[in-house]
Design a protein around this motif. Structure first.
Motif, short mmCIF file in Angstrom:
data_model
loop_
_atom_site.label_atom_id
_atom_site.label_comp_id
_atom_site.label_asym_id
_atom_site.label_seq_id
_atom_site.Cartn_x
_atom_site.Cartn_y
_atom_site.Cartn_z
N GLU A 1 1.00 -1.04 -0.09
CA GLU A 1 0.09 -0.15 0.08
C GLU A 1 0.92 1.27 0.04
OE1 GLU A 1 -4.03 0.76 2.41
OE2 GLU A 1 -2.22 1.30 3.67
N LEU A 2 0.58 2.19 -0.77
CA LEU A 2 1.35 3.36 -0.75
C LEU A 2 0.95 4.39 0.28
CD1 LEU A 2 3.14 5.18 -2.73
CD2 LEU A 2 0.74 6.39 -3.28
N GLY A 3 2.16 4.55 1.09
CA GLY A 3 1.99 5.47 2.30
C GLY A 3 1.22 6.78 1.79
N HIS A 4 0.15 7.11 2.88
CA HIS A 4 -0.45 8.20 2.48
C HIS A 4 -0.76 9.12 3.82
CE1 HIS A 4 -3.17 4.80 3.73
NE2 HIS A 4 -3.99 5.75 4.44
N TYR A 5 -1.11 10.30 3.69
CA TYR A 5 -1.11 11.28 4.71
C TYR A 5 -2.75 11.50 5.14
CZ TYR A 5 -2.21 16.15 6.87
OH TYR A 5 -2.57 17.08 7.87
N HIS A 6 -3.00 11.28 6.51
CA HIS A 6 -4.18 11.95 7.01
C HIS A 6 -4.19 12.37 8.42
CE1 HIS A 6 -3.94 7.95 9.15
NE2 HIS A 6 -4.81 8.53 10.18
N GLY A 7 -5.16 13.44 8.77
CA GLY A 7 -4.92 14.10 9.90
C GLY A 7 -6.04 14.02 11.01
N LEU A 8 -5.69 13.66 12.28
CA LEU A 8 -6.44 13.72 13.34
C LEU A 8 -6.97 14.91 13.87
CD1 LEU A 8 -5.14 10.49 15.12
CD2 LEU A 8 -6.97 10.46 13.42
N PRO A 9 -8.09 15.47 13.96
CA PRO A 9 -8.55 16.52 14.45
C PRO A 9 -8.30 16.69 15.74
CG PRO A 9 -10.35 15.68 13.32
CD PRO A 9 -9.38 14.51 13.44
N LYS A 10 -7.84 18.04 16.45
CA LYS A 10 -7.70 18.21 17.70
C LYS A 10 -8.72 19.19 18.19
CE LYS A 10 -2.53 17.53 17.42
NZ LYS A 10 -1.21 18.27 17.51
N SER B 1 -0.75 15.25 12.25
CA SER B 1 -0.29 14.46 10.92
C SER B 1 0.00 13.12 11.27
CB SER B 1 0.87 15.22 10.36
OG SER B 1 0.58 16.67 10.00
N ILE B 2 -0.90 12.06 10.29
CA ILE B 2 -0.23 10.92 10.56
C ILE B 2 0.00 10.17 9.04
CG2 ILE B 2 -1.43 8.45 11.02
CD1 ILE B 2 -1.20 10.19 13.48
N ILE B 3 1.14 9.66 8.90
CA ILE B 3 1.47 9.07 7.89
C ILE B 3 1.17 7.43 7.87
CG2 ILE B 3 3.28 8.50 5.97
CD1 ILE B 3 2.45 11.61 6.36
N ALA B 4 0.28 6.89 7.06
CA ALA B 4 0.01 5.45 6.92
C ALA B 4 0.93 4.97 6.10
CB ALA B 4 -1.60 5.37 6.99
N SER B 5 1.87 4.32 6.61
CA SER B 5 2.92 3.48 5.90
C SER B 5 3.27 2.08 6.12
CB SER B 5 4.19 4.44 5.75
OG SER B 5 4.72 4.75 6.79
N ILE B 6 2.48 1.79 6.98
CA ILE B 6 2.90 0.35 7.79
C ILE B 6 2.91 -0.61 6.58
CG2 ILE B 6 0.33 -0.45 7.98
CD1 ILE B 6 1.32 -1.88 10.88
N GLY C 1 3.94 -0.09 3.52
CA GLY C 1 4.60 0.83 2.52
C GLY C 1 5.75 -0.22 1.97
N PRO C 2 6.45 -0.26 0.78
CA PRO C 2 7.54 -1.04 0.28
C PRO C 2 8.81 -1.02 1.13
CG PRO C 2 6.34 0.25 -1.49
CD PRO C 2 5.90 0.66 -0.28
N ALA C 3 9.07 0.15 1.68
CA ALA C 3 10.47 0.33 2.25
C ALA C 3 10.24 0.34 3.87
CB ALA C 3 11.03 1.70 1.97
N THR C 4 9.19 0.03 4.60
CA THR C 4 8.63 0.32 5.74
C THR C 4 9.72 -0.91 6.56
OG1 THR C 4 6.24 0.67 5.54
CG2 THR C 4 6.91 -0.18 7.62
N LEU C 5 9.76 -2.15 6.35
CA LEU C 5 10.72 -2.82 6.97
C LEU C 5 12.20 -2.79 6.71
CD1 LEU C 5 8.77 -6.28 6.33
CD2 LEU C 5 8.86 -4.90 8.44
N VAL C 6 12.60 -2.21 5.67
CA VAL C 6 13.78 -1.55 5.22
C VAL C 6 14.57 -0.58 6.33
CG1 VAL C 6 15.43 -0.87 3.70
CG2 VAL C 6 13.66 -2.55 3.05
#
Length: 211
Positions: A180-189, A199-204, A206-211
């Motif tokens: 899955e391509l890492g993508h940005y989303h935000g949690l309201p405060k 800011s949250i980057i969902a990249s769990i 992603g291709p390079a996550t384990l590297v």
């Protein structure tokens, strides 16, 4: 814990789905989820959860919860449950028909934020312009395949140089069925003026996550 001490006020109407399932099994699973949350809370405050007193307490709570979960609802509470069920259904219908309204988890709390989609889009755009580290894909071309290829080339090179073993390479090679391509989303405060976004980057995946 007060829920166990004072007892459940009523069972929400959605539990009518128990008619087609094993009631005791479902209620037991529900109790395990609740008791696990309580035990974790007690552990956070250095309160033992495995001694004789705690075991006796949770055994009693389990029996109490089971008894109150399967007995027939009083008429007054049943009417209340049906009324609240209608409210939930109306809210769902409203959210489905209003694309300009969004519901999001909030930062550092268990409540939900209900607001305008345009407000979140504006906050996101401002943050991206301010930091200049995120890029919106506007041409419809996903770079995921190129990123995967680059990671595969890198790992192959490290194996050839004997910097990695084949077994190590297999463990950190991206899983193509979960990629899955890492993508940005935000949690309201909502507790801060202007309701900024965390800011949250969902990249769990992603291709390079384990590297």
């Amino acid at each position: 814990m007060s829920m166990f001490i004072n007892g459940l006020k009523y069972i929400v109407l959605c539990q009518s789905r128990l008619y087609s399932k094993n009631v005791e099994q479902h209620v037991s699973k529900q109790y395990q989820s609740i008791s696990t949350t309580i035990k974790n809370c007690l552990k956070d405050h250095q309160i033992p959860t495995a001694d004789q007193r705690a075991k006796k307490c949770f055994t009693h709570c389990n029996a109490f919860y089971m008894k109150n979960s399967i007995k027939k609802l009083p008429t007054v509470l049943e009417r209340r449950a049906k009324h609240e069920y209608k409210i939930v259904q109306s809210i769902r219908s409203l959210l489905h028909s209003r694309s300009d309204i969004v519901v999001r988890r909030t930062d550092k709390s268990k409540v939900f934020y209900v607001g305008k989609a345009t407000d979140l889009a504006r906050e996101t755009q401002q943050y991206m312009l301010k930091t200049n580290v995120y890029q919106e894909i506007t041409n419809g071309h996903c770079p995921l395949s190129y990123m995967l290829y680059a990671v595969q080339i890198l790992l192959s090179s490290l194996v050839a140089q004997k910097a990695l073993t084949i077994e190590q390479c297999k463990r950190i090679t991206p899983k193509t069925n979960k990629l899955e391509l890492g993508h940005y989303h935000g949690l309201p405060k909502p507790h801060q003026p202007g309701t900024p976004l965390r800011s949250i980057i969902a990249s769990i995946h992603g291709p390079a996550t384990l590297v």
